[in-house]
Design a protein around this motif. Structure first.
Motif, PDB file in Angstrom:
ATOM      1  N   GLN A   1       0.862  -1.177   0.000  1.00 39.08           N
ATOM      2  CA  GLN A   1       0.000   0.000   0.000  1.00 39.08           C
ATOM      3  C   GLN A   1       0.900   1.230   0.000  1.00 39.08           C
ATOM      4  OE1 GLN A   1      -2.156  -0.787   3.681  1.00 39.08           O
ATOM      5  NE2 GLN A   1      -3.935  -1.359   2.470  1.00 39.08           N
ATOM      6  N   HIS A   2       0.358   2.354  -0.408  1.00 42.11           N
ATOM      7  CA  HIS A   2       1.056   3.633  -0.265  1.00 42.11           C
ATOM      8  C   HIS A   2       0.076   4.670   0.251  1.00 42.11           C
ATOM      9  CE1 HIS A   2       4.482   2.002  -2.375  1.00 42.11           C
ATOM     10  NE2 HIS A   2       3.725   1.697  -3.411  1.00 42.11           N
TER      11      HIS A   2
ATOM     12  N   CYS B   1       5.392   9.066   1.555  1.00 37.71           N
ATOM     13  CA  CYS B   1       4.573   7.897   1.841  1.00 37.71           C
ATOM     14  C   CYS B   1       4.775   7.532   3.301  1.00 37.71           C
ATOM     15  CB  CYS B   1       4.991   6.745   0.932  1.00 37.71           C
ATOM     16  SG  CYS B   1       4.133   5.204   1.299  1.00 37.71           S
TER      17      CYS B   1
ATOM     18  N   ILE C   1       3.852   4.465   4.605  1.00 36.92           N
ATOM     19  CA  ILE C   1       3.874   3.009   4.809  1.00 36.92           C
ATOM     20  C   ILE C   1       5.337   2.605   5.031  1.00 36.92           C
ATOM     21  CG2 ILE C   1       3.393   0.748   3.766  1.00 36.92           C
ATOM     22  CD1 ILE C   1       0.850   2.309   4.217  1.00 36.92           C
TER      23      ILE C   1
ATOM     24  N   HIS D   1      10.221   3.068   2.664  1.00 39.70           N
ATOM     25  CA  HIS D   1       9.664   3.740   1.485  1.00 39.70           C
ATOM     26  C   HIS D   1      10.311   5.112   1.262  1.00 39.70           C
ATOM     27  CE1 HIS D   1       5.841   1.152   0.714  1.00 39.70           C
ATOM     28  NE2 HIS D   1       6.814   0.426   1.231  1.00 39.70           N
TER      29      HIS D   1
ATOM     30  N   MET E   1      10.288   7.602  -1.833  1.00 35.48           N
ATOM     31  CA  MET E   1       8.923   8.147  -1.861  1.00 35.48           C
ATOM     32  C   MET E   1       8.812   9.411  -1.016  1.00 35.48           C
ATOM     33  SD  MET E   1       6.683   4.664  -2.009  1.00 35.48           S
ATOM     34  CE  MET E   1       5.498   5.287  -3.195  1.00 35.48           C
TER      35      MET E   1
HETATM   36 CU   LIG Z   1       4.873   3.753  -0.052  1.00 34.38          CU
END
Ligand SMILES: [Cu+2]
Length: 633
Positions: A315-316, A362, A364, A369, A374
């Protein structure tokens, strides 16, 4: 891949419960309303209106209608997935990453990808010879060289598609009518099927029928109500419109009456376009976002999956770091808000509250990440930019205190982040004047602005992250040191930097150069953020002093209104911190309120570089790393 994913989800779902599988179905979708309750007139939402007074003047809560409509609507779509970036020594590094799925031309030109609805809600003009393909816009402009030639940069600018990738019109819908009746001028239409979910008040429908349907009912009508209680069917079968004629006879069970709902843009997307453009289009830093105070910002995250890690179903989310968010729902912290799966989109909603430089990432497994890429910058421009030319800036700033939402009065708010200046300097808005904050004295004015995102990569972590090995979180150690996702000398290459990904196609992986161009006598605002996961980063300026005016999206001013700006030749930031710095290409500048430059600096090339000398390298390569050039022209 997408269809097999859907299939497996349906199979799992049907094994448990058939209806649950239908409810659980996900899909790509974008949301960008042309108007909202606080921005009610669609035609006014595609530009920033002048700031003339507070949005609400009440003493508690919100009024039903804004006293002044401030700000506009902005939209952006991003992919969550993977990709590759090229380091300064030519090494390709694998990323978990966000990429642009709107504003793809602006992003490639190094600008924010944030758009007004009139730009975002435009489908790509598909034809037999014109369609989005993997790697776009790099593929279409045939970007085989690094850096791009001036002719290619011109082609890129002319490409000029900035709408939401994937957007397609909703299909036209024809419904048969069970009953037509009129009361006064109001016609109630009861159809034979539940209404198209997208039928909205204000939408046009075409009512048609044979000789059994009085002419007064027929023609193009505007919907005035949906989901209307009626004697025949549930409310979601019926809608209303206003007719010119009155006294129309009731028509029941007509064999000919129909309601045609024309095709419209309502956020439906073609998943093929999303997957073609979104897969492996990772950017470092993540796509730049810029909004103005009072804007409503609709940000759609579309999770396209990570092709190189098919074992992961990651998931993000999007977390606006340091940003005063009203609701945990859109905060992106997975324990307290929504996180979307592969094959789905989610639209975040933000109201832009306080000007300043922030970053987003992000949320997660953040150490993983973020290290994998991200993370990127966002900034909020102040209301003061929109004050009418000639207006006194102190008065305009004081006006903001009459709106409960934006009030910042030190006497009764010890957290006030942007107090009034200690005195009215008489500074007035000059036409087109841009400021970092609502300073009230013109002291944060700048001529050009540059996002400068400091970052570091541990190539070993990226390698084991790509090759299905356990990642050594405690062993993370930066070996590449990046400004806007590039190491020197790539930092001073103009235009977007591209990388061939595992799909064999070139993608614009690092769109932002870090060359600072200032005309002699002018001021540049550097929006510096440290996106690093593991190290403190220091940046020094050789020859041009840095004036620090803001820290972590707060104006540097005490509660009595004294500016606490300081001049330095180096700044140090930890991961997650930001600074606003003015580089002044003026040797002698006059006093407030005009700060006129009397002696411009000599033209030349100056350097921004890290005095942590081990950070001036690209892994095993000496020379490189955290460095860029300031050109005084
Ligand atoms: Cu992510």
């Amino acid at each position: 891949m997408l269809s097999s994913l859907h299939l497996s989800r349906l199979l799992v779902g049907s094994a448990l419960c058939l209806s649950a599988s239908l409810v659980g179905a996900q899909s790509f979708r974008v949301q960008c309303p042309n108007s909202t309750i606080t921005h009610p007139v669609a035609a006014n939402n595609n530009s920033e209106p002048a700031y003339v007074g507070p949005t609400y003047t009440g003493t508690n809560g919100y009024g039903s209608t804004p006293a002044h409509v401030n700000g506009a609507i902005k939209c952006q779509q991003i992919s969550g997935g993977d990709g590759y970036a090229a380091m300064g020594d030519g090494t390709q590094t694998y990323l978990f990453s966000f990429g642009p799925l709107s504003g793809i031309t602006d992003i490639a030109l190094g600008k924010p990808g944030t758009q007004f609805p009139a730009v975002f809600n435009v489908p790509f003009p598909v034809s037999t010879s014109n369609f989005l393909v993997p790697g776009d816009p790099a593929t279409t402009i045939n970007a085989a060289t690094v850096p791009l030639t001036p002719a290619q940069l011109t082609t890129l600018a002319n490409y000029n598609y900035n709408g939401a990738v994937g957007l397609i019109p909703n299909i036209a819908n024809l419904e048969t009518i069970y009953d037509l009746s009129e009361s006064g001028h109001t016609v109630t239409v009861v159809t034979n099927t539940p209404l198209d979910l997208n039928l909205k008040v204000g939408q046009q429908v075409v009512i048609a029928g044979g000789t059994d349907v009085p002419a007064g009912y027929q023609g193009t009508k505007t919907v005035t109500a949906v989901n209307v209680a009626n004697p025949f069917f549930p409310a979601n079968f019926a809608f209303q419109y206003a007719a010119t004629a009155t006294g129309l006879a009731n028509v029941n069970q007509s064999p000919t009456a129909t309601a045609a709902i024309p095709s419209s843009i309502d956020g439906h997307v073609d998943p093929r376009q999303i997957m073609d453009v979104g897969v492996m289009n990772g950017n470092i830093p993540a796509p730049l976002m810029a909004i103005d105070e009072d804007d409503e910002f609709f940000l759609t995250l579309t999770n396209v999956g990570m092709i190189m890690r098919p074992d992961l179903f990651e998931q993000h989310t999007v977390h606006f770091h340091g940003y005063p968010n009203a609701s945990a729902f859109y905060d992106g912290v997975p324990d307290a808000s929504v996180a979307i799966n592969i094959g789905a989109s989610f639209t975040y909603y933000y109201l832009a509250p306080d000007a300043g430089t922030y970053f987003w990432h992000c949320h997660i497994t953040p150490p993983e990440h973020l290290q994998m890429g991200m993370v990127g910058q966002l900034y909020v421009r102040p209301r003061q930019n929109r004050v009418a030319a000639g207006a006194n800036l102190y008065t305009a700033r004081a006006t903001q205190d009459t709106d409960l939402r934006t009030a910042c009065v030190s006497a009764n708010d010890i957290l006030c982040s942007n107090p009034l200046p200690v005195a009215n300097t008489g500074a007035v808005q000059v036409a087109g004047g841009q400021y970092a904050y609502n300073d009230g004295d013109g002291s944060t004015r700048y001529d050009v602005e540059y996002p400068l995102q400091i970052h570091g990569f541990d190539p070993n972590f990226h390698f084991v992250g790509m090759t299905f090995n356990p990642e050594g979180f405690a062993d993370m150690k930066d070996k590449y040191f990046l400004l806007n996702g590039r190491s020197y000398p790539d930092t001073v290459s103009p235009g977007p930097l591209q990388t061939q990904s595992a799909d064999g196609v070139n993608h614009f992986s690092q769109p932002l150069p870090a060359i600072i161009n200032i005309s002699a006598g002018q001021r540049a605002l550097l929006r510096i953020s440290d996106l690093d996961v593991s190290e403190y980063q220091t940046l020094a300026s050789l020859g041009i002093p840095m004036q620090v005016i803001g820290y972590n999206a707060k104006l540097l001013r005490d509660q009595a209104g004294n500016n606490l700006y300081y001049t330095t030749n180096s700044i140090t930031l930890g991961g997650g911190e930001s600074l606003d710095v003015i580089l002044d290409a003026c040797a002698v500048r006059g006093p407030a309120p005009t700060y006129t430059c009397t002696t411009p600096m000599a033209a030349g090339i100056y350097y921004l570089y890290t005095p942590n000398l081990d950070h001036l390298s690209n892994d095993a390569e000496n020379f490189g790393g955290l460095m860029t050039e300031v050109h005084v022209n």
